[in-house]
Write a protein that holds these residues in place. Sequence first.
Motif, PDB file in Angstrom:
ATOM      1  N   ARG A  76      23.973  96.151   1.993  1.00 55.13           N
ATOM      2  CA  ARG A  76      22.974  96.935   1.339  1.00 55.13           C
ATOM      3  C   ARG A  76      23.124  96.272  -0.176  1.00 55.13           C
ATOM      4  NH1 ARG A  76      24.010 102.367  -1.202  1.00 55.13           N
ATOM      5  NH2 ARG A  76      21.840 103.340  -1.513  1.00 55.13           N
ATOM      6  N   ALA A  77      21.917  96.052  -0.698  1.00 58.53           N
ATOM      7  CA  ALA A  77      21.677  95.468  -2.267  1.00 58.53           C
ATOM      8  C   ALA A  77      20.849  96.492  -2.841  1.00 58.53           C
ATOM      9  CB  ALA A  77      21.071  94.138  -1.908  1.00 58.53           C
ATOM     10  N   VAL A  78      21.442  97.008  -3.659  1.00 62.16           N
ATOM     11  CA  VAL A  78      20.861  98.095  -4.652  1.00 62.16           C
ATOM     12  C   VAL A  78      20.781  97.603  -5.992  1.00 62.16           C
ATOM     13  CG1 VAL A  78      20.718 100.348  -5.581  1.00 62.16           C
ATOM     14  CG2 VAL A  78      21.808 100.043  -3.404  1.00 62.16           C
ATOM     15  N   ILE A 109      22.707  87.430   8.024  1.00 64.44           N
ATOM     16  CA  ILE A 109      23.175  88.580   7.119  1.00 64.44           C
ATOM     17  C   ILE A 109      21.823  89.326   7.119  1.00 64.44           C
ATOM     18  CG2 ILE A 109      23.810  89.401   5.090  1.00 64.44           C
ATOM     19  CD1 ILE A 109      25.918  87.586   6.725  1.00 64.44           C
ATOM     20  N   GLU A 110      21.452  90.488   7.124  1.00 59.21           N
ATOM     21  CA  GLU A 110      20.453  91.440   6.849  1.00 59.21           C
ATOM     22  C   GLU A 110      20.534  92.178   5.697  1.00 59.21           C
ATOM     23  OE1 GLU A 110      17.380  93.476   9.753  1.00 59.21           O
ATOM     24  OE2 GLU A 110      18.928  94.754   9.671  1.00 59.21           O
ATOM     25  N   ILE A 111      19.816  91.694   4.640  1.00 56.73           N
ATOM     26  CA  ILE A 111      19.846  92.635   3.433  1.00 56.73           C
ATOM     27  C   ILE A 111      19.002  93.739   3.410  1.00 56.73           C
ATOM     28  CG2 ILE A 111      19.552  92.294   0.812  1.00 56.73           C
ATOM     29  CD1 ILE A 111      21.763  90.411   1.992  1.00 56.73           C
ATOM     30  N   ILE A 112      19.605  94.688   2.966  1.00 54.75           N
ATOM     31  CA  ILE A 112      18.600  96.092   2.742  1.00 54.75           C
ATOM     32  C   ILE A 112      18.489  96.369   1.447  1.00 54.75           C
ATOM     33  CG2 ILE A 112      18.561  98.675   3.400  1.00 54.75           C
ATOM     34  CD1 ILE A 112      20.587  97.921   5.800  1.00 54.75           C
ATOM     35  N   ALA A 113      17.322  95.930   0.956  1.00 55.29           N
ATOM     36  CA  ALA A 113      17.201  95.830  -0.533  1.00 55.29           C
ATOM     37  C   ALA A 113      16.548  97.310  -0.935  1.00 55.29           C
ATOM     38  CB  ALA A 113      16.171  94.687  -0.763  1.00 55.29           C
ATOM     39  N   GLU A 114      17.043  97.809  -1.743  1.00 56.84           N
ATOM     40  CA  GLU A 114      16.609  99.073  -2.351  1.00 56.84           C
ATOM     41  C   GLU A 114      16.859  99.042  -4.063  1.00 56.84           C
ATOM     42  OE1 GLU A 114      18.182 102.398   0.385  1.00 56.84           O
ATOM     43  OE2 GLU A 114      19.654 101.023   0.235  1.00 56.84           O
TER      44      GLU A 114
END
Length: 188
Positions: A76-78, A109-114
């Motif tokens: 998770r990338a916030v 790697i799956e980045i979940i960008a928020e």
Amino acid sequence: MLWGSVVLFTLVVGLFAATLFHPRFGRGLSQSGWIVWGGLVLPLPVLTALTFYAFSQGEFLLSGGSAKTEDVLEVRAVGSMWQWQFSYPSLPGSRTATGLLHIPAGRTIEIIAESEDVIHSFWVPRLGGKIDAVPGHANRLRIRADQPGRYGGVCSEYCGTGHAGMRFEVQAHTADDFEKAIIGEVTR
């Protein structure tokens, strides 16, 4: 992509040089013939090959490549003015890091960008594409580092006065070092 564009550039510059240094070179073709053959027909095979290559690479990243779904690590990338926070939801006991993303080399790697405030853009040029981080929405991007090492990342969407300093680092580790890094034993 680079080599394809080099081929296309070389073809165009070669034709230009031929007409510049040998003035009679291009006289056998009309102006419309130059436009059709030099501007459309000649670059078309190269651009077609580049397009199919780009689509295949995009599909590779979206499907996780040769990795099975369970081999994909979610991160998770916030983004918030003007920093990135990284966390590992699927790894209990992992720590949250600011400005430093630890990943295992050789794994998708799956980045979940928020985003918490404005639109930011997560981009690691050497590892793949980029994705916008939009407030209230989670966007997904897959990256992969084939070798351990350090890779620079930036926010590529202007997000205010501190945008230029909104950089982060991706550190790819071997599998053993990655486990140590996410629990805080390995530092920069």
